[in-house]
Design a protein around this motif. Sequence first.
Motif, PDB file in Angstrom:
ATOM      1  N   LEU A  67      92.481 112.558   9.799  1.00  0.00           N
ATOM      2  CA  LEU A  67      92.268 113.655   8.924  1.00  0.00           C
ATOM      3  C   LEU A  67      90.715 113.507   8.548  1.00  0.00           C
ATOM      4  N   LEU A  68      90.303 112.352   8.127  1.00  0.00           N
ATOM      5  CA  LEU A  68      89.028 112.264   7.968  1.00  0.00           C
ATOM      6  C   LEU A  68      87.919 112.892   8.777  1.00  0.00           C
ATOM      7  N   ALA A  69      88.322 112.309  10.006  1.00  0.00           N
ATOM      8  CA  ALA A  69      87.549 112.794  11.213  1.00  0.00           C
ATOM      9  C   ALA A  69      87.404 114.267  11.672  1.00  0.00           C
ATOM     10  N   GLN A  70      88.769 114.899  11.235  1.00  0.00           N
ATOM     11  CA  GLN A  70      88.748 116.202  11.371  1.00  0.00           C
ATOM     12  C   GLN A  70      87.953 116.986  10.479  1.00  0.00           C
ATOM     13  N   ILE A  71      88.070 116.572   9.235  1.00  0.00           N
ATOM     14  CA  ILE A  71      87.130 117.235   8.185  1.00  0.00           C
ATOM     15  C   ILE A  71      85.747 117.084   8.567  1.00  0.00           C
ATOM     16  N   ARG A  72      85.290 115.964   8.676  1.00  0.00           N
ATOM     17  CA  ARG A  72      83.910 115.850   9.275  1.00  0.00           C
ATOM     18  C   ARG A  72      83.426 116.480  10.262  1.00  0.00           C
ATOM     19  N   GLU A  73      84.363 116.663  11.245  1.00  0.00           N
ATOM     20  CA  GLU A  73      83.915 117.641  12.295  1.00  0.00           C
ATOM     21  C   GLU A  73      83.724 118.918  11.948  1.00  0.00           C
ATOM     22  N   SER A  74      84.863 119.408  11.362  1.00  0.00           N
ATOM     23  CA  SER A  74      84.715 120.771  10.764  1.00  0.00           C
ATOM     24  C   SER A  74      83.636 121.161   9.935  1.00  0.00           C
ATOM     25  N   ALA A  75      83.209 120.164   9.148  1.00  0.00           N
ATOM     26  CA  ALA A  75      81.962 120.231   8.258  1.00  0.00           C
ATOM     27  C   ALA A  75      80.585 120.531   9.137  1.00  0.00           C
ATOM     28  N   GLN A  76      80.685 120.510  10.278  1.00  0.00           N
ATOM     29  CA  GLN A  76      79.441 120.254  11.102  1.00  0.00           C
ATOM     30  C   GLN A  76      79.213 121.501  11.755  1.00  0.00           C
ATOM     31  N   ILE A  77      78.934 122.641  10.778  1.00  0.00           N
ATOM     32  CA  ILE A  77      78.590 123.982  11.143  1.00  0.00           C
ATOM     33  C   ILE A  77      77.444 124.509  10.488  1.00  0.00           C
ATOM     34  N   PRO A  78      76.553 125.272  11.275  1.00  0.00           N
ATOM     35  CA  PRO A  78      75.213 125.500  10.655  1.00  0.00           C
ATOM     36  C   PRO A  78      75.602 126.637   9.485  1.00  0.00           C
ATOM     37  N   GLY A  79      74.971 126.433   8.540  1.00  0.00           N
ATOM     38  CA  GLY A  79      75.007 127.419   7.286  1.00  0.00           C
ATOM     39  C   GLY A  79      76.244 127.148   6.399  1.00  0.00           C
ATOM     40  N   GLY A  80      77.107 126.055   6.664  1.00  0.00           N
ATOM     41  CA  GLY A  80      77.956 125.509   5.875  1.00  0.00           C
ATOM     42  C   GLY A  80      79.265 126.442   6.145  1.00  0.00           C
ATOM     43  N   CYS A  81      80.663 126.031   5.367  1.00  0.00           N
ATOM     44  CA  CYS A  81      81.648 126.509   5.459  1.00  0.00           C
ATOM     45  C   CYS A  81      82.499 126.110   4.155  1.00  0.00           C
ATOM     46  N   LEU A  82      83.392 126.726   4.301  1.00  0.00           N
ATOM     47  CA  LEU A  82      84.595 126.386   3.273  1.00  0.00           C
ATOM     48  C   LEU A  82      85.933 126.054   3.907  1.00  0.00           C
ATOM     49  N   LEU A  83      86.497 124.860   3.562  1.00  0.00           N
ATOM     50  CA  LEU A  83      87.512 124.389   4.299  1.00  0.00           C
ATOM     51  C   LEU A  83      88.962 124.499   3.311  1.00  0.00           C
ATOM     52  N   LYS A  84      89.935 124.899   3.802  1.00  0.00           N
ATOM     53  CA  LYS A  84      91.115 124.934   3.013  1.00  0.00           C
ATOM     54  C   LYS A  84      92.048 123.853   3.950  1.00  0.00           C
ATOM     55  N   LEU A  85      92.274 122.947   3.442  1.00  0.00           N
ATOM     56  CA  LEU A  85      93.198 121.736   3.801  1.00  0.00           C
ATOM     57  C   LEU A  85      94.686 121.988   3.195  1.00  0.00           C
ATOM     58  N   ILE A  86      95.649 121.971   4.071  1.00  0.00           N
ATOM     59  CA  ILE A  86      97.038 122.158   3.583  1.00  0.00           C
ATOM     60  C   ILE A  86      97.825 121.017   4.277  1.00  0.00           C
ATOM     61  N   VAL A  87      98.663 120.381   3.436  1.00  0.00           N
ATOM     62  CA  VAL A  87      99.540 119.274   3.900  1.00  0.00           C
ATOM     63  C   VAL A  87     100.861 119.860   3.798  1.00  0.00           C
ATOM     64  N   THR A  88     101.839 119.934   4.351  1.00  0.00           N
ATOM     65  CA  THR A  88     103.232 120.226   4.171  1.00  0.00           C
ATOM     66  C   THR A  88     104.185 119.111   4.471  1.00  0.00           C
ATOM     67  N   ARG A  89     105.441 119.225   4.051  1.00  0.00           N
ATOM     68  CA  ARG A  89     106.028 118.229   4.409  1.00  0.00           C
ATOM     69  C   ARG A  89     106.554 118.196   6.030  1.00  0.00           C
ATOM     70  N   GLY A  90     106.248 119.396   6.416  1.00  0.00           N
ATOM     71  CA  GLY A  90     106.536 119.720   7.930  1.00  0.00           C
ATOM     72  C   GLY A  90     107.700 120.337   8.055  1.00  0.00           C
ATOM     73  N   SER A  91     108.275 120.635   9.293  1.00  0.00           N
ATOM     74  CA  SER A  91     109.261 121.370   9.607  1.00  0.00           C
ATOM     75  C   SER A  91     110.589 120.925   8.992  1.00  0.00           C
ATOM     76  N   ALA A  92     111.506 121.483   8.745  1.00  0.00           N
ATOM     77  CA  ALA A  92     112.827 121.084   8.216  1.00  0.00           C
ATOM     78  C   ALA A  92     113.499 120.545   9.421  1.00  0.00           C
ATOM     79  N   THR A  93     114.390 119.378   8.881  1.00  0.00           N
ATOM     80  CA  THR A  93     115.061 118.891   9.994  1.00  0.00           C
ATOM     81  C   THR A  93     116.907 119.249   9.707  1.00  0.00           C
TER      82      THR A  93
END
Length: 284
Positions: A67-93
């Motif tokens: 998760l940390l690697a994905q956020i840091r990779e997504s932050a590497q964008i010229p001019g900056g960005c806004l990230l919305k991170l969502i974590v769900t319980r996942g698909s119902a079983t």
Amino acid sequence: MKPLRTFIDGEPTPQLDALDRGLHYGDGLFETIVCQGGHARFLPLHLQRLEEGCLRLRIRPPEPAALLAQIRESAQIPGGCLLKLIVTRGSATVRGYGARGDERARTILLQYPPQADDTGAWEEGVAVRTAQGRLGENPALAGIKHLNRLEQVLIRGEWTDPAIREALVFSSSGWLVSGTMSNVFLVRNGRIMTPAITTAGIRGVMRRVVLREAQRAGLGASEDAFDAAALACAEELFLTNARIGIWPVRALDGQPRPVGPVTRRMQQILLPLLGARTDGADHA
């Protein structure tokens, strides 16, 4: 606003399983993270709150390193960005509200263009109103940033005037909680105070930073219960969240409010942290 990129479980795909429990029940959490200069602002504090929320909801959290690697990779964008991170319980079983326990948490990361700095709101302050709608009280959910925001959706529908930037919301018992998308601070006798988030509302990342930095500056900061009379008696009011930093309140329900010296001092204290590559936790 359409996101620049969407990742689901680390894969660049816009498709979401129709059985996801976040979609059905709001069974999940989210964080909104400002990225600038290749750096995700206050990231440790965001991840701490996310971890607490997963613990409270008994959601198996995402693998931290990935998760940390994905956020840091997504932050590497010229001019900056806004990230919305969502974590769900996942698909119902299994069908129904009850989770069986074998669900696999799902991570959704949306990358948006940066929002323009609102220097006018920062410098001049904003006009706010008192919401008619109330927030239900539930200590089991108070503090965490869970996905169910229907109360805020209804309250935000109460006004269309673009000059009103926010609404202050009380709980069903009449206690001041927050704004619809912000935390609220009151100043009285030079002391900073904010509603204790024990039965409703979100413990915001910027709220945490302001409380910490106010104590370090010797201003004194406390959490307590405030009713409408206490709000009316406040000498200064300001709003916070991770995106806006601090907005002074210059008017409430059409009545002018002073943008005072304590609010200005907190803005001065906070400003260097908004551009720093640290959350300031190790600041002496």
